[in-house]
Design a protein around this motif. Sequence first.
Motif, mmCIF file in Angstrom:
data_model
loop_
_atom_site.group_PDB
_atom_site.id
_atom_site.type_symbol
_atom_site.label_atom_id
_atom_site.label_comp_id
_atom_site.label_asym_id
_atom_site.label_seq_id
_atom_site.Cartn_x
_atom_site.Cartn_y
_atom_site.Cartn_z
ATOM 1 N N ASN A 1 23.395 28.553 31.975
ATOM 2 C CA ASN A 1 24.065 28.708 30.688
ATOM 3 C C ASN A 1 23.263 29.518 29.668
ATOM 4 N N THR A 2 23.194 30.816 29.895
ATOM 5 C CA THR A 2 22.696 31.744 28.879
ATOM 6 C C THR A 2 23.815 32.715 28.535
ATOM 7 N N ARG A 3 23.724 33.320 27.368
ATOM 8 C CA ARG A 3 24.773 34.280 26.963
ATOM 9 C C ARG A 3 24.955 35.376 27.999
ATOM 10 N N GLU A 4 23.816 35.879 28.494
ATOM 11 C CA GLU A 4 23.884 36.992 29.432
ATOM 12 C C GLU A 4 24.526 36.583 30.752
ATOM 13 N N ALA A 5 24.098 35.440 31.286
ATOM 14 C CA ALA A 5 24.623 35.000 32.583
ATOM 15 C C ALA A 5 26.101 34.637 32.499
ATOM 16 N N VAL A 6 26.499 33.944 31.436
ATOM 17 C CA VAL A 6 27.905 33.565 31.294
ATOM 18 C C VAL A 6 28.781 34.810 31.202
ATOM 19 N N ALA A 7 28.322 35.816 30.455
ATOM 20 C CA ALA A 7 29.087 37.064 30.356
ATOM 21 C C ALA A 7 29.257 37.710 31.731
ATOM 22 N N ARG A 8 28.189 37.692 32.534
ATOM 23 C CA ARG A 8 28.288 38.267 33.880
ATOM 24 C C ARG A 8 29.225 37.456 34.761
ATOM 25 N N ILE A 9 29.152 36.130 34.654
ATOM 26 C CA ILE A 9 30.025 35.267 35.457
ATOM 27 C C ILE A 9 31.492 35.570 35.170
ATOM 28 N N LEU A 10 31.840 35.648 33.891
ATOM 29 C CA LEU A 10 33.239 35.878 33.535
ATOM 30 C C LEU A 10 33.703 37.259 33.987
ATOM 31 N N GLN A 11 32.864 38.275 33.785
ATOM 32 C CA GLN A 11 33.238 39.626 34.189
ATOM 33 C C GLN A 11 33.401 39.718 35.705
ATOM 34 N N LYS A 12 32.452 39.150 36.448
ATOM 35 C CA LYS A 12 32.517 39.228 37.908
ATOM 36 C C LYS A 12 33.683 38.406 38.458
ATOM 37 N N THR A 13 34.022 37.317 37.777
ATOM 38 C CA THR A 13 35.172 36.523 38.221
ATOM 39 C C THR A 13 36.461 37.309 38.076
ATOM 40 N N VAL A 14 36.635 37.948 36.935
ATOM 41 C CA VAL A 14 37.827 38.780 36.730
ATOM 42 C C VAL A 14 37.837 39.918 37.747
ATOM 43 N N ASP A 15 36.682 40.524 37.999
ATOM 44 C CA ASP A 15 36.591 41.593 39.000
ATOM 45 C C ASP A 15 36.981 41.079 40.381
ATOM 46 N N ASN A 16 36.542 39.872 40.716
ATOM 47 C CA ASN A 16 36.881 39.284 42.019
ATOM 48 C C ASN A 16 38.382 39.097 42.170
ATOM 49 N N ILE A 17 39.020 38.597 41.121
ATOM 50 C CA ILE A 17 40.470 38.366 41.184
ATOM 51 C C ILE A 17 41.203 39.700 41.290
ATOM 52 N N ALA A 18 40.764 40.689 40.504
ATOM 53 C CA ALA A 18 41.405 42.002 40.530
ATOM 54 C C ALA A 18 41.242 42.678 41.893
ATOM 55 N N ALA A 19 40.051 42.536 42.488
ATOM 56 C CA ALA A 19 39.818 43.136 43.805
ATOM 57 C C ALA A 19 40.698 42.482 44.860
ATOM 58 N N TRP A 20 40.824 41.165 44.791
ATOM 59 C CA TRP A 20 41.720 40.463 45.723
ATOM 60 C C TRP A 20 43.161 40.915 45.509
ATOM 61 N N GLN A 21 43.570 41.078 44.271
ATOM 62 C CA GLN A 21 44.927 41.518 43.961
ATOM 63 C C GLN A 21 45.188 42.908 44.523
ATOM 64 N N ALA A 22 44.153 43.732 44.558
ATOM 65 C CA ALA A 22 44.284 45.086 45.068
ATOM 66 C C ALA A 22 44.164 45.158 46.592
ATOM 67 N N GLY A 23 43.987 43.995 47.231
ATOM 68 C CA GLY A 23 43.887 43.977 48.679
ATOM 69 C C GLY A 23 42.522 44.325 49.201
ATOM 70 N N GLN A 24 41.501 44.302 48.325
ATOM 71 C CA GLN A 24 40.125 44.633 48.722
ATOM 72 C C GLN A 24 39.195 43.543 48.224
ATOM 73 N N PRO A 25 39.333 42.315 48.730
ATOM 74 C CA PRO A 25 38.594 41.170 48.191
ATOM 75 C C PRO A 25 37.080 41.336 48.269
ATOM 76 N N LEU A 26 36.413 40.909 47.195
ATOM 77 C CA LEU A 26 34.957 40.909 47.108
ATOM 78 C C LEU A 26 34.445 39.471 47.178
ATOM 79 N N HIS A 27 33.250 39.291 47.727
ATOM 80 C CA HIS A 27 32.555 38.006 47.684
ATOM 81 C C HIS A 27 33.415 36.870 48.225
ATOM 82 N N ARG A 28 34.055 37.151 49.332
ATOM 83 C CA ARG A 28 34.943 36.148 49.936
ATOM 84 C C ARG A 28 34.151 35.222 50.854
ATOM 85 N N VAL A 29 34.380 33.926 50.716
ATOM 86 C CA VAL A 29 33.699 32.950 51.571
ATOM 87 C C VAL A 29 34.687 32.240 52.496
ATOM 88 N N ALA A 30 35.975 32.387 52.242
ATOM 89 C CA ALA A 30 36.983 31.788 53.135
ATOM 90 C C ALA A 30 38.281 32.547 52.977
#
Length: 353
Positions: A324-353
Amino acid sequence: MSIPPGEPVSSEGAVAENDPGGLRVLFTDIGPEDQISLETLCPRSWRVHFQSDTQLDVGDGAAPLAQVLCVFVRTPVTRKLLQHMPAVRLVATRSAGVDHIDLAACRESGIAVVHVPDYGAATVAEHTFTLLLGLARHLCEARSRVLQGGFSYRGLTGFELQGKVLGIVGCGRIGAHVARIALGFGMKVLSFDPQSQPKAANSLSIDFVGWSELLERSDILSLHVPLTPETHHLLDDSAFARVKPGVVLLNTARGALIDEEALLRALDRGTVAAAGLDVLEHEGGAAPEAPMGCGGLGCDRGWGASHPLLRHPRVLATPHVGFNTREAVARILQKTVDNIAAWQAGQPLHRVA
């Protein structure tokens, strides 16, 4: 592959039929500041809904319609929960760990799971040393004494980090960063890692040793492995019987890596001199501002201010704030949105299942 604005998708990014709305995303365990950030980060075509509670309200009208469920570590994604969410095709967790998600149930239902594997090695590593330094110099007791008007240093003798042996269990991104900090303090670093010498640590002055040797030689033991069936209660009575007497234990990974009853016994015997814990096995699903209690995740014991581990004079505990630092939380939120967008585009990132 680009998806036309407002079109929902299947689990692999194909446009779903007979639905005029955009991708329906349900975020849980979201505070006001994070919600503001996500409202800015999420594409306008998404239909976003937020729940502040850690325990998902399946009675909320958004739950059965959600195609994407986005959670944090305090929201258990169980088989029973997924049965109440028939439209879900993606579970996106805002964490590196995925032990709060029933991966088998997701696979059986064709639900993809993505995570954020690298959001802040420095953030967690720095909190590890926050705990260590707090224990080494009795900071909590010293502050309490000053607030009571006392300035005596008697009974507050600490210990130096220079020259001490730090044993790191799991030398991935976070473990390697802990090693870098330790080397800066003049410590000797040992590591036990099932993968022998991870790439992140190849250039560091780390001695990789076996499990027994790590326990026997470490003055300070720091945990940085994921929770799996193999690592559950990694530190139990048997392990504590083999540690170097007077070891200091640090855990910023997952609470269930430690058998907490065994840790209490080791603390009472003096086998473990002190413990810095950012995570507990039964943290529950309480909101960040609420007292720790039985809010979920299988919590069936009286966790809270009255629990003997948290009341122990040689335990420094924090409420899972390592990320829980400002920098890490900002990265978490950005990367989460990126993950969802990549999955939506049919090119999933950081998939574990």
